[in-house]
Design a protein around this motif. Structure first.
Motif, PDB file in Angstrom:
ATOM      1  N   SER A  66      40.439 -11.874  48.511  1.00 51.62           N
ATOM      2  CA  SER A  66      41.824 -12.046  48.287  1.00 51.62           C
ATOM      3  C   SER A  66      42.574 -10.877  48.866  1.00 51.62           C
ATOM      4  O   SER A  66      42.556 -10.671  50.100  1.00 51.62           O
ATOM      5  CB  SER A  66      42.187 -12.044  46.649  1.00 51.62           C
ATOM      6  OG  SER A  66      43.417 -12.646  46.527  1.00 51.62           O
ATOM      7  N   HIS A 113      38.753 -19.125  42.666  1.00 47.86           N
ATOM      8  CA  HIS A 113      39.317 -18.023  43.595  1.00 47.86           C
ATOM      9  C   HIS A 113      38.028 -16.778  43.592  1.00 47.86           C
ATOM     10  O   HIS A 113      38.277 -15.922  44.287  1.00 47.86           O
ATOM     11  CB  HIS A 113      40.450 -17.428  43.226  1.00 47.86           C
ATOM     12  CG  HIS A 113      41.079 -16.566  43.865  1.00 47.86           C
ATOM     13  ND1 HIS A 113      41.353 -16.903  45.245  1.00 47.86           N
ATOM     14  CD2 HIS A 113      41.536 -15.161  43.632  1.00 47.86           C
ATOM     15  CE1 HIS A 113      41.951 -15.559  45.858  1.00 47.86           C
ATOM     16  NE2 HIS A 113      41.998 -14.635  44.877  1.00 47.86           N
ATOM     17  N   ASN A 119      42.821 -21.990  53.877  1.00 49.97           N
ATOM     18  CA  ASN A 119      42.946 -20.788  54.463  1.00 49.97           C
ATOM     19  C   ASN A 119      41.651 -20.157  55.028  1.00 49.97           C
ATOM     20  O   ASN A 119      41.492 -19.581  56.071  1.00 49.97           O
ATOM     21  CB  ASN A 119      43.519 -19.766  53.414  1.00 49.97           C
ATOM     22  CG  ASN A 119      44.952 -20.073  53.034  1.00 49.97           C
ATOM     23  OD1 ASN A 119      45.983 -19.443  53.686  1.00 49.97           O
ATOM     24  ND2 ASN A 119      45.001 -20.699  51.885  1.00 49.97           N
ATOM     25  N   THR A 120      40.499 -20.391  54.260  1.00 52.90           N
ATOM     26  CA  THR A 120      38.974 -20.229  54.769  1.00 52.90           C
ATOM     27  C   THR A 120      38.804 -20.773  56.162  1.00 52.90           C
ATOM     28  O   THR A 120      38.515 -20.268  57.217  1.00 52.90           O
ATOM     29  CB  THR A 120      38.082 -20.528  53.747  1.00 52.90           C
ATOM     30  OG1 THR A 120      38.568 -20.018  52.490  1.00 52.90           O
ATOM     31  CG2 THR A 120      36.747 -20.104  54.166  1.00 52.90           C
ATOM     32  N   ASP A 125      39.376 -23.335  44.919  1.00 50.16           N
ATOM     33  CA  ASP A 125      40.177 -22.074  44.829  1.00 50.16           C
ATOM     34  C   ASP A 125      41.694 -22.562  44.780  1.00 50.16           C
ATOM     35  O   ASP A 125      42.167 -23.335  45.779  1.00 50.16           O
ATOM     36  CB  ASP A 125      39.941 -21.223  46.131  1.00 50.16           C
ATOM     37  CG  ASP A 125      40.729 -20.061  46.033  1.00 50.16           C
ATOM     38  OD1 ASP A 125      41.693 -19.791  45.096  1.00 50.16           O
ATOM     39  OD2 ASP A 125      40.157 -18.908  46.823  1.00 50.16           O
ATOM     40  N   THR A 176      44.078 -19.216  46.807  1.00 49.33           N
ATOM     41  CA  THR A 176      43.899 -19.197  48.057  1.00 49.33           C
ATOM     42  C   THR A 176      43.149 -20.396  48.469  1.00 49.33           C
ATOM     43  O   THR A 176      41.935 -20.630  48.609  1.00 49.33           O
ATOM     44  CB  THR A 176      43.415 -17.917  48.802  1.00 49.33           C
ATOM     45  OG1 THR A 176      43.915 -16.864  48.188  1.00 49.33           O
ATOM     46  CG2 THR A 176      43.588 -17.985  50.245  1.00 49.33           C
ATOM     47  N   LEU A 216      50.077 -15.555  56.564  1.00 45.71           N
ATOM     48  CA  LEU A 216      51.027 -16.123  55.536  1.00 45.71           C
ATOM     49  C   LEU A 216      52.449 -15.938  55.758  1.00 45.71           C
ATOM     50  O   LEU A 216      52.970 -14.729  55.720  1.00 45.71           O
ATOM     51  CB  LEU A 216      50.579 -15.049  54.196  1.00 45.71           C
ATOM     52  CG  LEU A 216      51.617 -15.231  52.763  1.00 45.71           C
ATOM     53  CD1 LEU A 216      51.295 -16.437  52.390  1.00 45.71           C
ATOM     54  CD2 LEU A 216      51.032 -14.165  51.720  1.00 45.71           C
ATOM     55  N   ASN A 272      37.935 -15.580  50.055  1.00 45.06           N
ATOM     56  CA  ASN A 272      38.769 -16.211  49.253  1.00 45.06           C
ATOM     57  C   ASN A 272      40.183 -15.409  49.796  1.00 45.06           C
ATOM     58  O   ASN A 272      40.722 -15.111  48.808  1.00 45.06           O
ATOM     59  CB  ASN A 272      38.471 -16.027  47.722  1.00 45.06           C
ATOM     60  CG  ASN A 272      37.312 -17.043  47.448  1.00 45.06           C
ATOM     61  OD1 ASN A 272      36.281 -16.418  47.831  1.00 45.06           O
ATOM     62  ND2 ASN A 272      37.302 -18.235  47.043  1.00 45.06           N
ATOM     63  N   THR A 273      40.269 -15.505  51.013  1.00 49.31           N
ATOM     64  CA  THR A 273      41.748 -14.683  51.267  1.00 49.31           C
ATOM     65  C   THR A 273      42.573 -15.500  52.408  1.00 49.31           C
ATOM     66  O   THR A 273      42.146 -16.654  52.648  1.00 49.31           O
ATOM     67  CB  THR A 273      41.153 -13.307  52.003  1.00 49.31           C
ATOM     68  OG1 THR A 273      42.270 -12.429  52.028  1.00 49.31           O
ATOM     69  CG2 THR A 273      40.321 -13.690  53.243  1.00 49.31           C
ATOM     70  N   ALA A 274      43.367 -14.938  52.954  1.00 51.55           N
ATOM     71  CA  ALA A 274      44.104 -15.743  54.189  1.00 51.55           C
ATOM     72  C   ALA A 274      44.269 -14.589  55.368  1.00 51.55           C
ATOM     73  O   ALA A 274      44.367 -13.343  55.074  1.00 51.55           O
ATOM     74  CB  ALA A 274      45.576 -15.897  53.518  1.00 51.55           C
TER      75      ALA A 274
END
Length: 250
Positions: free
Chosen positions: A83, A228, A207-208, A200, A203, A112, A107-109
């Motif tokens: 994240s 998440h 995004n993944t 998730d 996120t 944004l 599990n992040t981006a």
């Protein structure tokens, strides 16, 4: 910095970076990785037991970790970030690439847009303003999980996963607004594992896929039974994915 240092100091180093409102204890189900790697698990500034509660930006959080590695005479490491921790990891890859052996982004981006992120931050702050810490952490933890669990289990995970500091939460939540690591990913030459979960809600999986599509030398791992925080909800599969990836590059 406040940090945990586990494992044989002669083993390759693996840095684990937690998410927003979380702390180093959230990685306790990954402590078994210390059988193979030296684990460095810090509290980001504004989180956990960190003594630093000001100037909370991606740049300062990344610099803190690099300063910690320098103080420990560690010249190269692999990094896992979940994240917000995954965004900090990308900032390290962007600003301090010589320290990076490989990265695991969970599990992040990577992108944004400011106003999209600002809307989410405002929603979180409204909820926090209308709840006490325990209720907010319970609901936030429940939102991070996919399975249907009894309240006792959710409270147990919440105690391990979240420790929201009201004085710093807004700064930390706002730190990623407007990020775009497209160039860092496209020009990346280091091995990368991108992890995401179909369920998730924090996120979303798109995004993944965006990060995986942009990144060079990336592998993809998808979780189908977690939300998440797959490191907590499916720790055995998560740890095996990490070990398989790292063993193949070492």
């Amino acid at each position: 910095m406040s940090y945990t240092d586990l494992g044989n100091k002669d083993n390759p180093c693996l840095v684990l970076i937690h998410g927003l409102g979380s702390f180093k204890k959230s990685w306790q189900l990954q402590h078994s990785l210390s059988q193979h790697y030296r684990l460095i698990i810090p509290d980001l500034r504004g989180h956990g037991d960190s003594p630093i509660n000001y100037n909370i930006t991606l740049q300062t959080m990344a610099a803190d970790i690099i300063d910690l590695l320098d103080s420990l005479h560690i010249k190269e490491a692999s990094f896992i970030g979940l994240s917000l921790g995954g965004i900090v990891t990308q900032e390290i890859l962007h600003s301090y690439p010589r320290y990076v052996k490989s990265t695991i982004l969970s599990n992040t981006a990577s992108i944004l847009p400011y106003w999209v992120g600002k809307y989410t931050v405002d929603q979180r702050m409204d909820k926090l303003g209308n709840m006490d810490d325990e209720d907010y952490e319970y609901l936030a933890t429940k939102n991070c999980l996919h399975g249907h669990y009894p309240d006792s289990y959710i409270h147990k995970i919440s105690n391990m996963f979240l420790d929201v500091n009201r004085n710093t939460y807004m700064q930390a939540a706002s730190a990623p607004l407007g990020i775009n690591y497209t160039n860092a990913l496209i020009h990346n030459s280091k091995p990368m594992l991108v992890i995401g979960s179909i369920f998730d809600k924090v996120t979303p999986y798109i995004n993944t896929l965006t990060t995986y599509t942009l990144a060079r030398h990336a592998k993809l791992k998808t979780f189908y039974a977690s939300g998440h925080i797959p490191n907590i909800e499916e720790p055995e599969e998560f740890n095996n994915a990490v070990l398989e990836f790292l063993h193949n590059i070492n």
